[in-house]
Write a protein that holds these residues in place. Structure first.
Motif, PDB file in Angstrom:
ATOM      1  N   CYS A 293      12.093   0.503  -6.997  1.00 41.05           N
ATOM      2  CA  CYS A 293      13.149   0.235  -6.138  1.00 41.05           C
ATOM      3  C   CYS A 293      12.784  -1.068  -5.232  1.00 41.05           C
ATOM      4  N   PRO A 294      13.723  -1.986  -5.381  1.00 40.78           N
ATOM      5  CA  PRO A 294      13.637  -3.463  -4.479  1.00 40.78           C
ATOM      6  C   PRO A 294      13.296  -3.169  -2.970  1.00 40.78           C
ATOM      7  N   TYR A 295      13.776  -2.040  -2.524  1.00 39.18           N
ATOM      8  CA  TYR A 295      13.569  -1.810  -0.882  1.00 39.18           C
ATOM      9  C   TYR A 295      12.351  -1.125  -0.758  1.00 39.18           C
ATOM     10  N   GLY A 296      11.446  -0.821  -1.598  1.00 36.76           N
ATOM     11  CA  GLY A 296      10.388  -0.040  -1.292  1.00 36.76           C
ATOM     12  C   GLY A 296      10.574   1.448  -0.699  1.00 36.76           C
ATOM     13  N   LEU A 297      11.529   2.115  -0.985  1.00 37.71           N
ATOM     14  CA  LEU A 297      12.029   3.411  -0.312  1.00 37.71           C
ATOM     15  C   LEU A 297      11.009   4.463  -0.931  1.00 37.71           C
ATOM     16  N   ILE A 298      10.726   4.213  -2.148  1.00 39.96           N
ATOM     17  CA  ILE A 298       9.842   5.460  -3.096  1.00 39.96           C
ATOM     18  C   ILE A 298       8.497   5.103  -2.520  1.00 39.96           C
ATOM     19  N   TYR A 299       8.033   6.235  -2.285  1.00 44.78           N
ATOM     20  CA  TYR A 299       6.521   6.010  -1.706  1.00 44.78           C
ATOM     21  C   TYR A 299       5.442   5.306  -2.761  1.00 44.78           C
ATOM     22  N   ASN A 300       4.924   4.267  -2.379  1.00 49.52           N
ATOM     23  CA  ASN A 300       3.867   3.852  -3.313  1.00 49.52           C
ATOM     24  C   ASN A 300       2.452   3.866  -2.308  1.00 49.52           C
ATOM     25  N   PRO A 301       1.342   4.249  -2.957  1.00 44.74           N
ATOM     26  CA  PRO A 301       0.035   4.428  -2.149  1.00 44.74           C
ATOM     27  C   PRO A 301      -0.377   2.893  -1.710  1.00 44.74           C
ATOM     28  N   ALA A 302       0.151   1.914  -2.469  1.00 48.96           N
ATOM     29  CA  ALA A 302      -0.185   0.601  -2.081  1.00 48.96           C
ATOM     30  C   ALA A 302       0.189   0.189  -0.720  1.00 48.96           C
ATOM     31  N   THR A 303       1.284   0.583  -0.385  1.00 45.99           N
ATOM     32  CA  THR A 303       2.066   0.388   0.973  1.00 45.99           C
ATOM     33  C   THR A 303       0.819   0.866   1.909  1.00 45.99           C
ATOM     34  N   THR A 304       0.497   2.213   1.718  1.00 43.82           N
ATOM     35  CA  THR A 304      -0.300   2.583   3.006  1.00 43.82           C
ATOM     36  C   THR A 304      -1.737   1.991   2.951  1.00 43.82           C
ATOM     37  N   LEU A 305      -2.122   1.341   1.630  1.00 39.50           N
ATOM     38  CA  LEU A 305      -3.488   0.505   1.831  1.00 39.50           C
ATOM     39  C   LEU A 305      -3.213  -0.542   2.209  1.00 39.50           C
ATOM     40  N   ARG A 306      -1.991  -1.122   2.392  1.00 44.08           N
ATOM     41  CA  ARG A 306      -1.855  -2.535   2.993  1.00 44.08           C
ATOM     42  C   ARG A 306      -2.050  -2.370   4.460  1.00 44.08           C
ATOM     43  N   GLU A 307      -1.380  -1.148   4.893  1.00 41.02           N
ATOM     44  CA  GLU A 307      -1.314  -0.864   6.238  1.00 41.02           C
ATOM     45  C   GLU A 307      -2.659  -0.542   6.841  1.00 41.02           C
ATOM     46  N   LEU A 308      -3.488   0.201   6.054  1.00 42.39           N
ATOM     47  CA  LEU A 308      -5.039   0.443   6.615  1.00 42.39           C
ATOM     48  C   LEU A 308      -5.817  -0.740   6.651  1.00 42.39           C
ATOM     49  N   VAL A 309      -5.551  -1.876   5.733  1.00 43.59           N
ATOM     50  CA  VAL A 309      -6.264  -3.023   5.617  1.00 43.59           C
ATOM     51  C   VAL A 309      -5.810  -4.039   7.017  1.00 43.59           C
ATOM     52  N   ALA A 310      -4.577  -4.054   7.248  1.00 38.83           N
ATOM     53  CA  ALA A 310      -3.839  -4.563   8.343  1.00 38.83           C
ATOM     54  C   ALA A 310      -4.388  -4.132   9.595  1.00 38.83           C
ATOM     55  N   GLN A 311      -4.698  -2.654   9.776  1.00 38.00           N
ATOM     56  CA  GLN A 311      -5.053  -2.097  10.895  1.00 38.00           C
ATOM     57  C   GLN A 311      -6.845  -2.237  11.139  1.00 38.00           C
ATOM     58  N   GLY A 312      -7.274  -2.674  10.102  1.00 36.10           N
ATOM     59  CA  GLY A 312      -9.004  -2.931  10.035  1.00 36.10           C
ATOM     60  C   GLY A 312      -9.511  -1.779   9.720  1.00 36.10           C
ATOM     61  N   LYS A 313      -8.897  -0.775   9.269  1.00 33.52           N
ATOM     62  CA  LYS A 313      -9.555   0.186   9.110  1.00 33.52           C
ATOM     63  C   LYS A 313     -10.147   0.498   7.572  1.00 33.52           C
ATOM     64  N   VAL A 314      -9.913  -0.223   6.886  1.00 33.64           N
ATOM     65  CA  VAL A 314     -10.150  -0.216   5.374  1.00 33.64           C
ATOM     66  C   VAL A 314     -10.475  -1.845   4.918  1.00 33.64           C
ATOM     67  N   THR A 315     -11.693  -1.716   4.162  1.00 33.45           N
ATOM     68  CA  THR A 315     -11.926  -3.010   3.350  1.00 33.45           C
ATOM     69  C   THR A 315     -11.616  -2.631   1.937  1.00 33.45           C
ATOM     70  N   TYR A 316     -10.798  -3.481   1.589  1.00 29.65           N
ATOM     71  CA  TYR A 316     -10.250  -3.423   0.145  1.00 29.65           C
ATOM     72  C   TYR A 316     -11.061  -4.430  -0.977  1.00 29.65           C
ATOM     73  N   VAL A 317     -11.527  -3.818  -1.791  1.00 29.29           N
ATOM     74  CA  VAL A 317     -12.386  -4.716  -2.831  1.00 29.29           C
ATOM     75  C   VAL A 317     -11.677  -4.549  -3.994  1.00 29.29           C
ATOM     76  N   PRO A 318     -10.602  -5.586  -4.425  1.00 30.52           N
ATOM     77  CA  PRO A 318     -10.188  -5.481  -5.923  1.00 30.52           C
ATOM     78  C   PRO A 318     -11.040  -6.249  -6.929  1.00 30.52           C
ATOM     79  N   GLY A 319     -10.779  -6.097  -8.263  1.00 31.95           N
ATOM     80  CA  GLY A 319     -11.562  -6.614  -9.141  1.00 31.95           C
ATOM     81  C   GLY A 319     -12.698  -6.070  -9.605  1.00 31.95           C
ATOM     82  N   VAL A 320     -13.032  -4.711  -9.136  1.00 33.06           N
ATOM     83  CA  VAL A 320     -14.272  -4.119  -9.593  1.00 33.06           C
ATOM     84  C   VAL A 320     -13.976  -2.818 -10.312  1.00 33.06           C
ATOM     85  N   LEU A 321     -14.611  -2.714 -11.357  1.00 34.31           N
ATOM     86  CA  LEU A 321     -14.582  -1.629 -12.365  1.00 34.31           C
ATOM     87  C   LEU A 321     -15.995  -0.972 -12.137  1.00 34.31           C
ATOM     88  N   VAL A 322     -15.858   0.185 -11.395  1.00 32.48           N
ATOM     89  CA  VAL A 322     -17.241   1.027 -11.145  1.00 32.48           C
ATOM     90  C   VAL A 322     -17.388   1.737 -12.721  1.00 32.48           C
TER      91      VAL A 322
END
Length: 551
Positions: free
Chosen positions: A250-279
């Motif tokens: 969906c180009p308009y982002g209407l279908i829920y994607n967890p990445a959207t909530t992730l961006r919101e949590l990072v913007a709110q300062g509640k989450v530190t996101y560390v990509p590029g890591v394979l545990v």
């Protein structure tokens, strides 16, 4: 976000051999993965005032494709350039067996590097891992029906215990549907129910079903509008344009994607996101969790030290991580599955102009079957009306003869519905999973002995009541997916009240661990037929919200 410095995630490298020296944060809580389970657990933890660090491989849409999607999002469909539309519809083939693997805006990024990060030998297995930011939330069908409480009898939690957590998840995940007959068995758990416009085929089907509601009920059929994790309008107020691109993205982002909530949590300062890591493994030492990994690009080792760890990498990744962490090589664990099948139906009457109609192309109607002669548990049927992939499938099947049969194809598409169905894991196959010392997973799918007999009876039941459904099932064309093909699977480390080896407690902690919680479908004792993602998120939220788990 993808450019975030790894030094932010309490890791420091030093020494002549690139040794790893952790920086300890006495309150650090880590979540592995940014898919539905990881984000639900993170939301639950942050709502307790806790800061969360999310470790993730985090692959994203290629910049050129992201620019295309962004451009389309700022336009109406009539303004879209042909080349942009063609770009987001690339690489999605369809045949008589369905779609081999659903991509996102023409990109395979949700599955990319799977062979490198999770090498495996698979026989008769459909499930694959995701290392994308948002996980399989980038490509899911948005179906969001909760599990039935009375089908959780093997789970070590009370029948109503998940209910409040469904409601919490739906406080940040939009839900479209209706307060119809489905709600008697499957509560909506929200008072903010959206209403997406149904296709004309779906409206005609629902009218016929409502006309025959009582006799259908007597035969164990319960129906209603599909429950979808789709917002009617996006954050900018843009409504659903009925552009028909749902299966492509969906180009308009209407279908829920967890990445959207992730961006919101990072913007709110509640989450530190560390990509590029394979545990790669974890261990508990002295009241801490040591989390080893490697940089996705350079291969350099990383080490994080946390007070608690929530593992949400998806069933394949989470299971491998656990087996690697305890050194359980050569030991088979069993993944349970909810059998996936495709069954076309032909309506008694058609709807003209379906290929020209503005519509969404996600599931339109849910039909639940309650019949103890077929199954002790419900059978879930998602009904899809026309989408462009149907035409592609017919064209692929006819090949060079397609132009001669174009008018016949158009008449067929006016009447055609597609059922995407699921059975309870008790009636489904399974997957044996074994980790070898070289890091390779062996996956062996095993068909369930009851699967085909039950589906044969289901098709017979649908055929017997075709006059009530006003549709005929095309039984000979049914396609049975290999184990895991529907991605409704889990249970390799099932929750038990008193867990033994290769089991977890009700908070997802493997036997012998106090500070490590598995929160995805890996811990499901059974897989119900109803859609899995909402239940995954509710259970992950439940574990993250538990006072003992969060502290």
């Amino acid at each position: 976000m993808n450019g975030m410095n790894l030094e932010q995630c309490t890791t420091r490298r030093s020494g002549p051999h690139n040794s790893v020296e952790p920086l300890r944060d006495p309150a650090m809580i880590c979540v592995i993965g940014s898919g539905p389970a990881g984000i639900a657990a993170a939301v639950a933890l942050t709502r307790q005032g806790l800061h969360v660090t999310i470790l993730d491989v985090g692959l994203t849409l290629e910049p050129t494709r992201a620019l295309t999607v962004g451009r389309m999002a700022g336009q109406r469909p009539v303004q879209w350039a042909d080349e942009d539309l063609a770009s987001v519809q690339e690489n999605m083939s369809a045949g008589i067996s369905g779609v081999p693997l659903k991509v996102s805006f023409g990109s395979d990024f949700p599955y990319r590097d799977a062979e490198r990060h999770l090498p495996r030998r698979a026989t008769d297995v459909g499930v694959v891992p995701s290392f994308g930011q948002g996980g399989l939330g980038n490509v899911w069908g948005a179906a969001a029906l909760p599990c039935l409480p009375d089908e959780l009898n093997e789970w070590p939690i009370g029948p109503g215990e998940l209910g409040p957590h469904f409601a919490q998840v739906l406080s940040f995940v939009g839900l479209s549907g209706a307060a119809d007959d489905l709600a008697e068995r499957f509560p909506t758990y929200t008072d903010r129910l959206e209403s997406l416009p149904a296709s004309r085929q779906a409206e005609a089907l629902l009218r016929d079903l409502r006309r025959n509601q009582q006799p259908l009920r007597a035969q164990g059929f319960v129906f209603g509008r599909a429950r979808l994790a789709v917002a009617r309008r996006n954050a900018g107020g843009h409504p659903c344009e009925r552009c028909g691109l749902c299966m492509f993205g969906c180009p308009y982002g209407l279908i829920y994607n967890p990445a959207t909530t992730l961006r919101e949590l990072v913007a709110q300062g509640k989450v530190t996101y560390v990509p590029g890591v394979l545990v790669t493994r974890f261990a508990e030492r002295g009241g801490e969790v040591h989390i080893e990994g490697r940089d996705r690009v350079t291969g350099e080792k990383t080490l994080h030290v946390a007070t608690r760890l929530y593992v949400a990498g998806g069933v394949l990744c989470s299971t491998k991580l656990y087996l690697e962490s305890i050194g359980a090589y050569g030991h088979e664990v069993v993944m349970r599955d909810s059998q996936y099948f495709l069954l076309p139906m032909l309506r008694y009457s058609g709807v003209r102009g379906v290929s020209d109609e503005g519509l969404h192309t996600l599931s339109q109607v849910f039909l639940e079957v309650f019949d103890p002669q077929l199954s002790a548990n419900s059978i879930h049927l998602q009904i899809y009306t026309y989408n462009e992939l149907y035409r592609r499938a017919i064209a692929a099947a006819l090949g060079a003869a397609y132009p001669a049969f174009r008018s016949v194809s158009a008449a067929l598409l006016q009447r055609m519905l597609l059922i995407q169905g699921y059975l309870h894991s008790d009636l489904s196959g399974e997957i044996g999973l074994t980790l070898h010392r070289d890091g390779t997973l062996d996956l062996h799918g095993r068909r369930g002995p009851q699967t085909r007999p039950v589906l044969k009876k289901l098709i017979a039941k649908l055929h017997r009541h075709r006059s009530l459904l006003r549709a005929v099932p095309l039984g000979p064309t049914m396609k049975l997916g290999e184990p895991g093909r529907g991605f409704h699977c889990g249970g390799t480390l099932p929750m038990r009240r008193k867990p033994g080896d290769f089991e977890t407690d009700p908070l997802g902690r493997p036997a012998g661990f106090e500070r490590v919680h598995l929160v995805d479908s890996t811990v499901f004792p059974t897989i119900t037929a109803s859609t899995i993602t909402l239940t995954v998120m509710a259970n992950a939220y439940r574990i993250g919200a538990h006072e003992e788990a969060g502290r």
